[in-house]
Motif scaffolding. Sequence first.
Motif, PDB file in Angstrom:
ATOM      1  N   ASP A 473     -15.735   3.849  -3.712  1.00  0.00           N
ATOM      2  CA  ASP A 473     -15.746   4.579  -2.440  1.00  0.00           C
ATOM      3  C   ASP A 473     -14.486   5.443  -2.299  1.00  0.00           C
ATOM      4  N   ALA A 474     -13.352   4.857  -2.627  1.00  0.00           N
ATOM      5  CA  ALA A 474     -12.091   5.607  -2.506  1.00  0.00           C
ATOM      6  C   ALA A 474     -12.099   6.814  -3.433  1.00  0.00           C
ATOM      7  N   ALA A 475     -12.628   6.634  -4.638  1.00  0.00           N
ATOM      8  CA  ALA A 475     -12.641   7.737  -5.603  1.00  0.00           C
ATOM      9  C   ALA A 475     -13.579   8.843  -5.130  1.00  0.00           C
ATOM     10  N   LEU A 476     -14.762   8.481  -4.743  1.00  0.00           N
ATOM     11  CA  LEU A 476     -15.758   9.499  -4.397  1.00  0.00           C
ATOM     12  C   LEU A 476     -15.394  10.256  -3.136  1.00  0.00           C
ATOM     13  N   THR A 477     -14.648   9.614  -2.250  1.00  0.00           N
ATOM     14  CA  THR A 477     -14.227  10.328  -1.043  1.00  0.00           C
ATOM     15  C   THR A 477     -12.823  10.904  -1.233  1.00  0.00           C
ATOM     16  N   ARG A 478     -12.274  10.744  -2.448  1.00  0.00           N
ATOM     17  CA  ARG A 478     -10.913  11.214  -2.758  1.00  0.00           C
ATOM     18  C   ARG A 478      -9.940  10.756  -1.683  1.00  0.00           C
ATOM     19  N   ALA A 479      -9.977   9.462  -1.413  1.00  0.00           N
ATOM     20  CA  ALA A 479      -9.185   8.914  -0.321  1.00  0.00           C
ATOM     21  C   ALA A 479      -8.361   7.719  -0.785  1.00  0.00           C
ATOM     22  N   PRO A 480      -7.211   7.983  -1.421  1.00  0.00           N
ATOM     23  CA  PRO A 480      -6.379   6.886  -1.917  1.00  0.00           C
ATOM     24  C   PRO A 480      -5.936   5.923  -0.828  1.00  0.00           C
ATOM     25  N   TYR A 481      -5.868   6.384   0.411  1.00  0.00           N
ATOM     26  CA  TYR A 481      -5.399   5.481   1.462  1.00  0.00           C
ATOM     27  C   TYR A 481      -6.307   4.261   1.571  1.00  0.00           C
ATOM     28  N   LYS A 482      -7.559   4.408   1.133  1.00  0.00           N
ATOM     29  CA  LYS A 482      -8.461   3.259   1.202  1.00  0.00           C
ATOM     30  C   LYS A 482      -7.995   2.148   0.277  1.00  0.00           C
ATOM     31  N   VAL A 483      -7.321   2.517  -0.797  1.00  0.00           N
ATOM     32  CA  VAL A 483      -6.775   1.510  -1.703  1.00  0.00           C
ATOM     33  C   VAL A 483      -5.656   0.744  -1.008  1.00  0.00           C
ATOM     34  N   THR A 484      -4.823   1.439  -0.250  1.00  0.00           N
ATOM     35  CA  THR A 484      -3.733   0.727   0.428  1.00  0.00           C
ATOM     36  C   THR A 484      -4.281  -0.178   1.525  1.00  0.00           C
ATOM     37  N   VAL A 485      -5.367   0.238   2.151  1.00  0.00           N
ATOM     38  CA  VAL A 485      -5.989  -0.636   3.143  1.00  0.00           C
ATOM     39  C   VAL A 485      -6.466  -1.917   2.461  1.00  0.00           C
ATOM     40  N   TYR A 486      -7.086  -1.743   1.296  1.00  0.00           N
ATOM     41  CA  TYR A 486      -7.563  -2.901   0.539  1.00  0.00           C
ATOM     42  C   TYR A 486      -6.395  -3.808   0.146  1.00  0.00           C
ATOM     43  N   ILE A 487      -5.314  -3.187  -0.307  1.00  0.00           N
ATOM     44  CA  ILE A 487      -4.146  -3.947  -0.763  1.00  0.00           C
ATOM     45  C   ILE A 487      -3.553  -4.778   0.385  1.00  0.00           C
ATOM     46  N   GLN A 488      -3.417  -4.187   1.537  1.00  0.00           N
ATOM     47  CA  GLN A 488      -2.828  -4.913   2.667  1.00  0.00           C
ATOM     48  C   GLN A 488      -3.649  -6.134   3.030  1.00  0.00           C
ATOM     49  N   LYS A 489      -4.965  -5.948   3.045  1.00  0.00           N
ATOM     50  CA  LYS A 489      -5.858  -7.061   3.364  1.00  0.00           C
ATOM     51  C   LYS A 489      -5.759  -8.141   2.285  1.00  0.00           C
ATOM     52  N   LEU A 490      -5.743  -7.704   1.035  1.00  0.00           N
ATOM     53  CA  LEU A 490      -5.642  -8.653  -0.074  1.00  0.00           C
ATOM     54  C   LEU A 490      -4.330  -9.436   0.015  1.00  0.00           C
ATOM     55  N   ALA A 491      -3.238  -8.733   0.262  1.00  0.00           N
ATOM     56  CA  ALA A 491      -1.937  -9.392   0.348  1.00  0.00           C
ATOM     57  C   ALA A 491      -1.949 -10.411   1.491  1.00  0.00           C
ATOM     58  N   SER A 492      -2.535 -10.008   2.597  1.00  0.00           N
ATOM     59  CA  SER A 492      -2.599 -10.902   3.747  1.00  0.00           C
ATOM     60  C   SER A 492      -3.389 -12.169   3.405  1.00  0.00           C
ATOM     61  N   LEU A 493      -4.509 -12.010   2.719  1.00  0.00           N
ATOM     62  CA  LEU A 493      -5.328 -13.166   2.342  1.00  0.00           C
ATOM     63  C   LEU A 493      -4.585 -14.051   1.339  1.00  0.00           C
ATOM     64  N   ILE A 494      -3.842 -13.419   0.442  1.00  0.00           N
ATOM     65  CA  ILE A 494      -3.080 -14.195  -0.541  1.00  0.00           C
ATOM     66  C   ILE A 494      -1.994 -15.013   0.170  1.00  0.00           C
ATOM     67  N   HIS A 495      -1.275 -14.388   1.074  1.00  0.00           N
ATOM     68  CA  HIS A 495      -0.220 -15.118   1.795  1.00  0.00           C
ATOM     69  C   HIS A 495      -0.809 -16.281   2.596  1.00  0.00           C
TER      70      HIS A 495
END
Length: 541
Positions: A473-495
């Motif tokens: 989705d991030a690639a096709l919409t050329r929207a790297p910010y979606k990756v950072t949204v994913y990362i923040q959520k992932l980090a939160s779940l890991i913590h």
Amino acid sequence: MLIEEKLKRCLKDALAKMNVDIDISKIVIERSKEKVHGDFASNIAMQLARELKKNPLLIAEDIVNNLDVESFNKVEIARPGFINFFLKSEALSSIIKTIIDEGDNYGSSTYGENKPINVEFVSANPTGDLHLGHARGAAIGDCICRLYSKIGYNVTREFYVNDAGNQINVLGRSIRARYHQLFGDNIEVPEDGYHAPELLKIAEIMKNEVGDKYLVDSEESETYFKRRGTELELDKLNNDLKNFRVNFDVFSFETDIRAAGGVERVLEGAKQYIYENEGATFLKTTAFKDDKDRVIIKSDGSYTYLLPDIAYHLNKLDRGFTQLVDILGADHHGYIDRMKSSLEMFGYPRSILEIELIQMVRLFKNAEEYKMSKRTGNAIAMRELCEEVGVDAVRYFFVNRAASAHLDFDLDLAKESSSANPVYYAQYAYARLFNVLQNAEDIKLNIDGTGLEHQKEIDLMKHLSLYQKEVLDAALTRAPYKVTVYIQKLASLIHGFYTECRLLDRNNLELTSSRLALCKASMIVLKNALGLIGVSAPEKM
RNA sequence: GUCCACAUAGCUCAGCAGGAUAGAGCAACAGCCUUCUAAGCUGUGGGUCGAGUGUUCGAAUCAUUCUGUGGACGCCA
């Protein structure tokens, strides 16, 4: 295959049994936002309600009765006609094995079928340092490239050098003055020239290379100052970009495009759209979609930037790219229609070129806008910002917002070591897990993930399984910010997982070995995602 | 003046091929370290989705009008 795809096929089959034929692309499967709505949901019954002239709840019931799905332990119908699917826990924990097996490749896909795609970005004039706008363009452009590669495109990163315009003449004259100064001649940098002291260094390099050879003004010396000056400036830009982890595959030069007859080719090929008016030559871009025709040759005979730019874009297309992407500053808004229209004149569809506009960056320090560098008195350069807060932080913050949104960059926050700083938050999650795995090197991982039933574990596994879809989705919409949204959520779940689940418990090796496997899988995905935006995953912090 | 974009919590922003009770982070407040990194976790409060009208089973999302903000409108790049 993604679970969503499997579900769509099951639904299509169920509908076929009810004598309803539906295009699979019309079936929508969503991740449920609420836990009570299961893991996946479809609104297909409501979509069909009008067509079938039937209550959506009854349609849903029919579908469920005809449905044949594995992987789910429950399928529910909810008003006003949603069908909710509840995933079995084994189906969920199988993601751990998938991730560990695929490793760095997890999240990749073959969507792009290796088609060649060209992304042009930065393309700054080689007349000075890269500023913040360029830096954001570099970060976003590079991430878009990384994303396209990840989903299976053959990506070329390209930098276009406008080395034929007047700014290069100015550069040449400025360097000439600096060069003369090195020999004690009292020649000032021209009023409209580039006064940055860096040009003195370039002049010194030249002095070492050619001595006093070009002290005498001639066409040859003028060419030398321009050509060699451009090269040296470009080297500097390229070094800064490499330091910023951005590596270009191709540098294209306007002078080369012109020398190869690109301009003549445009004039010939677009002949039917060219006309003269008041001594200037116009291109009839309004024949396609533009609000006015554009001058391409001024009445003094020189070209506007548009003409060689068209030639350059045709040159890119000649090289076989099936898709072009330009990353430009937001002030190039008016450029879109004229360039797309120009390419249409040559028979290309408008969509062959996609243009992403990057909005402005403002720096803030102590809640106040921070415009000038104390050190140089000039606008803040990319290099300076990287030295101040580090490449990781700069890259992260620059892609952390939609490209079309203005970005306020908080210098204090970027340097802060706390959960308020998203970069540290994510990197810290990685370092914590790394530490645990290091302490448990002797324990064998159970990649089947048996026994992982804690809510934190389930939430984490669910998020891990979303990764591939998010990348696509991030690639096709050329929207790297979606990756950072994913990362923040992932980090939160890991913590959360780390805090609530004791990961290394030598009194319960069975559960520990499953949890460690989940650790490992989480680390792979986190590192992978950080890699997509060019940010490191440190093992120690 | 014409065109484009934007308007969502105190702040910065997601969500917008229409879907269930509008989300996240920060900030604020209240808790949590004898055990793997507290650079962390848990909880609480916080909204007329700029305003109106329309389309429909359903609108933050689509259409339209208005208001506000930014940008583009050169024989500039």
